[in-house]
Design a protein around this motif. Sequence first.
Motif, PDB file in Angstrom:
ATOM      1  N   LYS A 205      25.717  55.588 -31.360  1.00  0.00           N
ATOM      2  CA  LYS A 205      24.302  55.407 -31.721  1.00  0.00           C
ATOM      3  C   LYS A 205      23.432  55.278 -30.479  1.00  0.00           C
ATOM      4  N   TYR A 266      23.428  62.702 -34.746  1.00  0.00           N
ATOM      5  CA  TYR A 266      23.074  61.299 -34.970  1.00  0.00           C
ATOM      6  C   TYR A 266      22.026  61.203 -36.088  1.00  0.00           C
ATOM      7  N   SER A 270      22.756  59.100 -39.488  1.00  0.00           N
ATOM      8  CA  SER A 270      21.913  57.936 -39.756  1.00  0.00           C
ATOM      9  C   SER A 270      21.120  58.113 -41.053  1.00  0.00           C
ATOM     10  N   PHE A 314      27.127  53.753 -40.399  1.00  0.00           N
ATOM     11  CA  PHE A 314      25.714  53.962 -40.071  1.00  0.00           C
ATOM     12  C   PHE A 314      24.777  53.574 -41.218  1.00  0.00           C
TER      13      PHE A 314
END
Length: 315
Positions: A205, A266, A270, A314
Amino acid sequence: MKYTVLGAGAMGLRYGVLLQEAGFDVDFVDTWDEQVETIRKQKGVYVSRDGQNKHLVPVNVYYPEEYKGDPDVLIVFTKQYQLADFLKRSARFFNDRQYVVTCMNGMGHVDKLNQYFPKERLLGGTALIGTVLNKAGDVDFIGPKGAGSMNIANETEKPDEMTHKIVDEFQQAGLNPNLTTNFLGTLMAKVIFNSVINTLCTMFKIRMGEYIQSPVAQKLGVQLIDEAFDVCERTGITLLNTRQEEWETVKYVSTVSNPLHFPSMYQDISKNRQTEVDYINGYIYDLGLKYHYEAKTHDFLRNLVHLAEFAGTFD
Ligand code: NAD
């Protein structure tokens, strides 16, 4: 020429809006209901640059089943795992005159596109710029006007008149295309880049600029690059860069070009969306296996991403 963008997400909107602003005729086709309905309701898409100057750009968006346009060029920007379904739904407006251009990340898309478009009318490349879809109907172009560039190559590796026309119009739109005659080498250079930066930043992250500051960044990056180059050497793919240059590119992009950017993988994880890791690290591992070589670090990393998806790390 007339362009139709298949996949009106972050990158599809960036390419399409820039071409439209350069005076070309552009339509968008999308399968995500929320995106199509929001764009229609607000009569366009909200576009900002680095979070500034958000404004409404009118665009035409259609579901594949209702689209009646006859474009000269299709620009394809779906996620790898969405592509087969997208093409099946859109095949009704494909014809044997159209060229297709795609700069998707990962590998797997070329085989799927070749089921509809012969290699003589397929151009593949890599988009060297970040774009974020904040939410349906709202996109942020990372970088100032004219930022970013792209590599592009014919699958035949023989540029024709239409290729030069596309490259010229992309240049007018500020996409900064660099035409190469090494198709697989061009595509794989980005797959290898992403196998380092996308996957490692996603796992922890972190932004690209944070990754590169880590004392172990080079060790991790070089190990992945080495394994990927070992695979390419066995398959006969000639890469555009040396191993050292590939690492220098990772360093440069993370330090200078995009230090504040979270890679697109990412962004996917997420938002609880599937990642493209099977088409990046997974592709490198699977390709190596065909040549009796195990790129074990890539497989390990791919499985770690799947573990994070499974564990809801996440959420
Ligand atoms: P994207 O997710 O923004 O859009 C791709 C498709 O997914 C579109 O059809 C979009 O409408 C749909 N979509 C978006 N959010 C969704 C959601 N929450 N639920 C369901 N559908 C949704 O993808 P992108 O970032 O434009 O990437 C397209 C390709 O380009 C990928 O291969 C990607 O790796 C590559 N790429 C992305 C970037 C970037 O910075 N975004 C840069 C270079 C290459």
